[in-house]
Design an enzyme around this catalytic site. Structure first.
Site, PDB file in Angstrom:
ATOM      1  N   ASP A   1       0.856  -1.181   0.000  1.00  0.00           N
ATOM      2  CA  ASP A   1       0.000   0.000   0.000  1.00  0.00           C
ATOM      3  C   ASP A   1       0.894   1.234   0.000  1.00  0.00           C
ATOM      4  O   ASP A   1       2.096   1.138   0.264  1.00  0.00           O
ATOM      5  CB  ASP A   1      -0.897  -0.037   1.236  1.00  0.00           C
ATOM      6  CG  ASP A   1      -1.830   1.158   1.316  1.00  0.00           C
ATOM      7  OD1 ASP A   1      -2.312   1.598   0.260  1.00  0.00           O
ATOM      8  OD2 ASP A   1      -2.058   1.662   2.425  1.00  0.00           O
TER       9      ASP A   1
ATOM     10  N   ASP B   1      -6.510  -2.934   3.049  1.00  0.00           N
ATOM     11  CA  ASP B   1      -5.413  -3.823   2.681  1.00  0.00           C
ATOM     12  C   ASP B   1      -5.618  -5.247   3.184  1.00  0.00           C
ATOM     13  O   ASP B   1      -4.794  -6.121   2.918  1.00  0.00           O
ATOM     14  CB  ASP B   1      -4.085  -3.287   3.248  1.00  0.00           C
ATOM     15  CG  ASP B   1      -3.793  -1.871   2.793  1.00  0.00           C
ATOM     16  OD1 ASP B   1      -3.939  -1.611   1.584  1.00  0.00           O
ATOM     17  OD2 ASP B   1      -3.426  -1.030   3.628  1.00  0.00           O
TER      18      ASP B   1
ATOM     19  N   LYS C   1      -6.850  -5.323  -5.229  1.00  0.00           N
ATOM     20  CA  LYS C   1      -5.542  -5.612  -4.637  1.00  0.00           C
ATOM     21  C   LYS C   1      -5.365  -7.110  -4.455  1.00  0.00           C
ATOM     22  O   LYS C   1      -4.313  -7.673  -4.795  1.00  0.00           O
ATOM     23  CB  LYS C   1      -5.409  -4.898  -3.289  1.00  0.00           C
ATOM     24  CG  LYS C   1      -5.318  -3.380  -3.372  1.00  0.00           C
ATOM     25  CD  LYS C   1      -5.095  -2.767  -1.996  1.00  0.00           C
ATOM     26  CE  LYS C   1      -4.961  -1.261  -2.079  1.00  0.00           C
ATOM     27  NZ  LYS C   1      -4.653  -0.643  -0.769  1.00  0.00           N
TER      28      LYS C   1
ATOM     29  N   GLY D   1      -5.048   3.250  -3.522  1.00  0.00           N
ATOM     30  CA  GLY D   1      -6.294   3.889  -3.903  1.00  0.00           C
ATOM     31  C   GLY D   1      -6.110   5.330  -4.305  1.00  0.00           C
ATOM     32  O   GLY D   1      -7.071   6.000  -4.675  1.00  0.00           O
TER      33      GLY D   1
ATOM     34  N   ARG E   1      -5.792   3.871  -7.944  1.00  0.00           N
ATOM     35  CA  ARG E   1      -7.247   3.867  -7.843  1.00  0.00           C
ATOM     36  C   ARG E   1      -7.815   2.450  -7.791  1.00  0.00           C
ATOM     37  O   ARG E   1      -8.838   2.149  -8.412  1.00  0.00           O
ATOM     38  CB  ARG E   1      -7.853   4.638  -9.011  1.00  0.00           C
ATOM     39  CG  ARG E   1      -7.720   6.148  -8.925  1.00  0.00           C
ATOM     40  CD  ARG E   1      -8.414   6.673  -7.700  1.00  0.00           C
ATOM     41  NE  ARG E   1      -8.615   8.109  -7.746  1.00  0.00           N
ATOM     42  CZ  ARG E   1      -8.943   8.829  -6.696  1.00  0.00           C
ATOM     43  NH1 ARG E   1      -9.072   8.227  -5.529  1.00  0.00           N
ATOM     44  NH2 ARG E   1      -9.119  10.114  -6.781  1.00  0.00           N
TER      45      ARG E   1
END
Length: 1223
Positions: free
Chosen positions: A386, A839, A815, A669, A809
């Site tokens: 992340d 996450d 993910k 994101g 995004r």
């Protein structure tokens, strides 16, 4: 499963407010969430099922059945059942403890909440259709329809860091207002009915209708509070529960918890099957030998071994087969798995005890939340990370600026040399400004002096920052200003202007009030030219108190430069140099410009703007044309440089991991340009790369075309414009011309793993190497198409060719899908690291999940396998603890199989000399104690303390990590070598003592060639040989290791002399038949010469092989170990300045549409407290928390160090507004 089946049938959801009886008829999921793996009824069968998935455990259960048959077993049944029960019990207790601890940690929000006529309920008891009341700083743990709030305009502030880590937006309520006065009436009469979509995982989409008082109102995503949000700066709000528990959108994105096993575990299962097959093969040979022996030699023993029938030979062979299955079972002893668990537990403690992974600022040590995956840490090939809160702190810092051709922000000594700014560098004194933020830090005194000297350009610069924004100010107490910024970039800029004397105080839909150097001034706000991703700029048109019309504009420098007046050319050149320096430091740059407007022209433009804004067709393009018209011939003021504060040591960590041949993919994101800029700041993307490609197609065909075509939009590193030429290295891998132009080589031995050690896979994609270094950036909507079955292989091949991959995004589910894609087609171990609930799905999907206990709560930590406080600790976790754990486990397995194969194969050779009678070659007590006492501690000592190199060398030579990725230390090939070595050693250990004792007499003429003396000599030779072999395996001798090895040998002789003594024989003759054997045999010189000879012959091939290997083909470990005895002290890392033409645009985390919202008046909170004059004394506090060496902005509206009860301080703020029809 019932919930899953119900969701499949549910087409739409229907519910009534406060009508539980009606809502329960649909059997919607409650808000209770199960985080435990077991319950009291399922624990025993489920845990035993998991444990018996280990083939060895099932094998020992089978042996136990065989041992209860007297005709087969030559060993007692308890020799298997005791260790088996012990192993199963210990493992079950460990699993139960882990599950209980995890469940207790996951229990959150136990506090009761007002629900249904203001009755208090716990969250787990909340039902769909209930109306609940939320208070400030409380988590939202169900998906709610927002009904009302405490704010006068029903404004609601929420944080969504748990959902997306960064993205935040505003929310309007439905076109009906449930005010505080009529809310109780609404609660008592259930007249609201909602019809909406069924539960799904789409975080950005919601459709439904509300029927109330005979009218229907549309519902969309802007009216929903999702589970995982946190209510901020709002006293209370009411919401209607739409989805609860596992049906909430957050939980739909979390994925399933899977039972994780290491690649070594999976390889062990395969090897155990091979061992069983080999064991069966040996037993068949020995059974055939017994059959032949019975036919040829058995008739000589009929006198005292009478046969019961004519088929005695065949039946004897059948019984012999199963007898040897029991005797030779030590090829896979049950102590193997006990030792493995102890080793893993010990290495887990090393991680938790490591002070260098302890974060003192938050009193957070590293934590190994699982003890079964340590060695997997030494085999990581792909890291999925992340961005916000993991790589960055999400704190924007006003670092430097350029005003009228002069750069500010650096500090110089009296010699003119630039100094490195640290915590000891003197800061600027802002005491001249009573409204300054006391936490804002700046170090260049020249800028403050320019402000005090009333430099007109400097004043215009900060006036622009104070006026051109969409920040909201709240002043509940006079002088205590709280800023609510939709973008952290804007918060940092407005805070900087505030400290330098231009304080943004308040706004109305048509005015902005600021304090300029102590003077209160109100500017009429005439227009906001809003930001969007295409414009990359925003402008405001204001009228000063003197009546002067001005346009202030800020945005990406490349965009602003195109609109400057030609008179700014020289200033633009100087500013460009400053921008290049700022970009070289990894700062986010922003250009500022203005122009004065003519009153008559502006009135005409405003009229045309009004007409365009009311057009029904092509409204956006007409407005853009008007914006372009007025935003030209601007005068350049300067530029700002904001640092998106990285966590400490992130660039160095990524650089080290890259040297270890670990590929890092960032899944965020955040918006594309923000992520790309952070990629450069943290060394993930570099200026030296050949190119960085972006995939942004809106359909599957577009994405496939971009992945295949030679025409591909890419970032340009040499100038401001983008290039439409797809570099040859990005031509698809499956094209012949592409391959020849890229000069691709399939990596056979350095990257691609041919061994199927990572489980089942439909297809393995080989790594291919391009002729340069490339980066790939892909947006979330494009990624959705790239992950489709028809394009996923093309995307994977393309991405794996690139040195760095950034996915922007992306949703939490995407993910996890990216991780699953790599797991599916790559023979590689994956690791996912994150800090937020968004996450969790990625962490669960990867082989290893790492949680960072950051600002976004503890959801990621609670779902992770390992956790710590800073990303930089990942370097030590992998390069030190992971590599050591993998190396120790591999050495343990190689040695363990060697010593047990050698021990067992001696039985095989002895069978040819005992008539295949299933007689053991060793004393039964030696068989019992061999793995339990004589060889257990030495191998555990090696597996817990061994180091091939120390931690400093591990950092200085990150290439040492590569062998783990390639399974070089333990694989099928290594296992086969170990088996061959054991076969050779067993032959030496049997035939050398056999020949040495054949027709041999003692010094006094007595015969020593009896079974007991031979058994003693063979087992003594065996113990010496495996102990010496252990010494060659160990690279790092400690006092503990030495004590274990020498102590085990000493223990062997003590136990042997004790058990072979007269006293033990007299006590229990049947259990200790070897009376006097030790003292009669071990006092003979030829016995010790035989022990010496067998030991030398066993280790001689090993010494020779290793010597030749080091001389002719040394490994990276050999090269490092042959280096200096002590490594040089690590050089102090200095920040390297790099020149760069790549600069970021403006406020990438800014959302479009805020300009219209500000001017509409619906965005405004209660009026700020008005000051009677500029009479504040002292320095006030605000909601900003600078950290580090410069100004920091935290959008949460509170100090970073402030503690909110039961709520983690998170990083980003969402705005949601409620439309009041009364306005």
């Amino acid at each position: 499963m019932d919930c899953v089946r119900k969701n499949e049938r549910e087409v739409e959801r229907k519910l009534r407010a406060n009508d539980r009886e009606y809502n329960l008829s649909f059997k919607y999921a409650t808000n209770a969430i199960k985080t435990s793996k077991y319950n009291p009824f399922t624990f025993l069968p489920l845990n035993l099922f998991e444990q018996f998935q280990r083939i060895a455990n099932a094998y020992f259960l089978f042996l136990l059945v065989l041992q209860v048959i007297p005709q087969i077993s030559s060993l007692s049944w308890f020799t298997t059942v005791v260790p088996l029960v012990l192993v199963l019990t210990v493992t079950a207790l460990k699993d139960a403890t882990d599950d209980i601890v995890s469940t207790l940690e996951n229990i959150s929000n136990p506090n009761p909440f007002p629900v249904l006529r203001l009755r208090s309920e716990k969250w787990m008891d909340v039902q769909v259709g209930d109306i609940i009341k939320l208070e400030n700083n409380q988590f939202v743990t169900a998906d709610l329809l927002l009904l009302s709030s405490s704010e006068p305009l029903n404004l609601v502030y929420i944080e969504t860091a748990e959902l997306d880590g960064l993205v935040y937006f505003f929310l309007r309520n439905i076109d009906v207002s449930f005010t505080t006065s009529n809310l109780p009436c609404y609660l008592s009469l259930p007249q609201g009915e909602v019809l909406c979509e069924p539960p799904n995982n789409r975080l950005d989409r919601f459709t439904g209708t509300l029927t109330y008082a005979g009218q229907k109102y549309p519902l969309d995503n802007e009216k929903i509070l999702l589970r995982g949000c946190t209510l901020r700066n709002t006293e209370w709000c009411f919401g209607l529960v739409l989805f609860g528990g596992p049906e909430t959108k957050l939980m739909q994105n979390c994925g399933k918890t899977t039972f994780k096993r290491t690649s070594i575990d999976r390889l062990m299962n395969f090897l155990v099957i091979c061992i069983f097959a080999f064991l069966a093969f040996m037993c068949i040979i020995l059974a055939i030998g017994n059959y032949c022996w019975e036919l040829n030699q058995g008739s000589q023993f009929i006198v005292f071994l009478p046969r019961q029938d004519d088929n005695a030979a065949g039946f004897s062979a059948f019984l012999t087969f199963w007898s040897y299955v029991i005797i030779l079972n030590t090829v896979v002893p049950i102590s193997l798995y006990v030792s493995v668990e102890i080793i893993r537990l010990g290495n887990s403690f090393y991680i938790e005890w490591d002070r260098k992974m302890y974060y003192a600022r938050k009193d957070t040590p590293a934590e190994a939340r699982t003890t079964t995956l340590n060695e997997e840490l030494g085999q990581i090939k792909y890291i999925f990370s992340d961005k916000t809160g993991t790589l960055t702190q999400n704190i924007m810092i006003f670092n430097k600026c350029s005003i009228n051709g002069k750069s500010y922000g650096d500090v110089y000594d009296y010699m003119g040399q630039r100094l490195e700014i640290n915590e000891h560098t003197e800061t600027v004194d802002f005491s001249f400004n009573p409204l300054a933020d006391p936490r804002f830090m700046f170090h260049d005194h020249a800028l403050v002096e320019a402000v005090k000297l009333e430099n007109p350009e400097v004043h215009a610069f900060f006036r622009l920052l104070a006026l051109c924004h969409t920040v909201m100010a709240e002043e509940k107490k006079e002088g205590e200003i709280f800023y609510q910024a939709q973008s952290p970039d804007e918060g940092a800029l407005v805070t900087a202007a505030r400290n330098f004397g231009f304080v943004f105080r308040s706004r109305t839909p048509d005015s902005v009030s600021i304090v300029e150097m102590g003077q209160q001034r109100s500017y009429e706000l005439l227009a906001i030219l809003d930001f969007n991703n295409v414009r990359k700029r925003m402008s405001v048109i204001v009228r000063s108190p003197e009546g002067k019309l001005s346009l202030y504009c800020k945005g990406a420098d490349t965009i602003i430069y195109e609109r400057l007046h030609q008179s700014c050319s020289k200033l633009m050149d100087v500013t460009t140099e400053h921008l290049n320096e700022f970009a070289g430091d990894g700062l986010r740059t922003l250009a500022l410009a203005y122009k004065d407007l003519d009153e008559e022209y502006f009135n005409q433009w405003k009229q045309r703007h009004h007409e365009a804004s009311t057009e029904m067709d092509d409204r956006e393009s007409k407005l853009d044309q008007l914006y372009e018209e007025i935003e030209k011939d601007l005068l350049l003021l300067g530029a700002t440089a904001i640092e998106d504060k990285l966590q400490d040591g992130v660039p160095q960590t990524i650089e080290q991991l890259s040297k270890a041949d670990i590929k890092i993919w960032v899944l965020t994101g955040d918006k594309q340009e923000t992520a790309e800029n952070i990629g450069y700041s943290c060394n993930l993307l570099r200026e030296e790369m050949t190119d960085v490609f972006v995939v942004s197609g809106n359909s599957s065909d577009d994405v496939r075309q971009e992945l295949r075509s030679e025409e591909q939009l890419s970032f340009s590193h040499a100038g401001y414009e983008t290039s439409l030429c797809f570099h040859p290295c990005f031509i698809p891998l499956w094209s012949r011309n592409a391959r020849s132009s890229m000069k691709l080589d399939v990596v056979e031995d350095s990257v691609f793993l041919t061994e199927r050690t990572l489980g089942k896979s439909a297809k393995v994609v080989t790594d291919e190497v391009a002729n340069g270094e490339y980066g790939l950036v892909i947006n979330g909507h494009s990624l959705a198409h790239a992950l489709e079955r028809s394009t996923e292989l093309e995307f994977l091949k393309t991405a794996c060719m690139c040195k760095a991959v950034i996915c922007c995004r992306v949703t939490p589910l995407q993910k996890a899908q990216v991780v699953e894609l790599v797991k599916k087609y790559k023979q590689a171990v994956t690791l996912a690291i994150g800090d937020g609930a968004n996450d969790v799905s990625m962490i669960k999907a990867a082989h290893i999940g790492v949680g960072i206990s950051g600002q976004e709560g503890m959801q990621a930590v609670l779902s992770s396998d390992y956790s710590f406080a800073q990303f930089r600790f990942l370097e030590r976790l992998l390069l030190v603890h992971g590599r050591w754990s993998y190396l120790r486990m591999c050495k343990f397995l190689r040695y363990f199989f060697y010593k047990n194969f050698t021990f067992t194969f001696v039985h095989f050779w002895y069978a040819f000399f005992c008539g295949f009678s299933a007689q053991t070659v060793y004393d039964e007590w030696f068989i019992t104690l061999y793995n339990l006492m004589y060889t257990a501690l030495p191998v555990l000592g090696m597996s817990l303390f061994d180091q091939d190199v120390n931690d400093v060398w591990s950092f200085q030579h990150p290439q040492l990590y590569v062998p783990g990725q390639l399974n070089l230390y333990f694989s099928k090939k290594a296992f086969f070598k170990c088996a061959l070595h054991s076969g050779y050693s067993s032959m030496v250990l049997f035939f050398i003592p056999y020949a040495a004792m054949y027709d041999t007499v003692r010094d006094d003429g007595k015969d020593v060639a009896d079974y007991q003396s031979f058994a003693l000599l063979t087992q003594t030779c065996l113990l010496f040989a495996v102990s010496i072999q252990l010494g060659f395996e160990m690279s790092y001798w400690t006092a503990v290791n030495t004590f274990f090895v020498l102590g085990s040998l000493a223990m062997y002789f003590v136990v042997t002399f004790t058990m072979y003594s007269n006293g033990m024989f007299l006590t229990l003759p049947s259990a200790f038949p070897f009376i006097g054997t030790a003292r009669n045999s071990l006092n003979q010189p030829n016995i010790w010469l035989t022990i010496l000879l067998t030991s030398i012959l066993c280790v001689l091939p090993v010494v020779t092989y290793r010597f030749l290997l080091i001389q002719l083909c040394p490994s990276i470990n050999d090269k490092v170990r042959q280096a200096k005895a002590a490594p040089p002290p690590p050089t102090r890392r200095t920040r390297i300045r790099r020149t760069s033409s790549r600069r970021s645009g403006y406020a990438f985390s800014h959302a479009q549409g805020y300009g219209d919202l500000v001017t509409s008046g619906r965005f405004l909170r209660r009026p700020a407290v008005r000051s009677s004059g500029f009479t504040h004394v002292g320095r006030t506090t605000t909601g900003f928390s600078p950290m580090g060496r410069s100004a920091g902005y935290s959008p949460t509206g509170r100090p970073q160090t402030a503690k909110v009860p039961d709520v983690e301080v998170t990083s980003l703020q969402m705005y949601r507004t409620i439309k009041d029809p009364a306005l």
